[in-house]
Motif scaffolding. Structure first.
Motif: not given
Length: 81
Positions: A1-30
């Protein structure tokens, strides 16, 4: 699932891992949210190449490649350049 690496990358730039991983998964706005994170990676790494619109298009068309690149840029997996 792309939400896992997306969350890890977000955490690497000081963003909440779970939130950004979830947002990256949403169709259209991901791709939009992944492009925001990509811009933060570029700033953190001192890369001044590309525009935000290009980042959105990259994440819309070849998201997996972009996530791998960001992951490596932050030294989260594989070789960092």
């Amino acid at each position: 699932f792309p939400c896992v690496p997306a969350g890890q990358v977000a955490a690497g730039v000081d963003k909440p891992c779970f939130l950004w991983g979830f947002l990256s998964w949403l169709p259209g706005c991901g791709p939009y949210f992944r492009a925001l994170t990509r811009k933060d990676v570029q700033i953190k790494q001192g890369i001044s190449k590309g525009t935000f619109c290009e980042d959105v298009l990259i994440h819309y068309s070849i998201s997996c490649c972009a996530l791998i690149q960001e992951h490596r840029e932050l030294g989260l997996g594989g070789e960092s350049q």
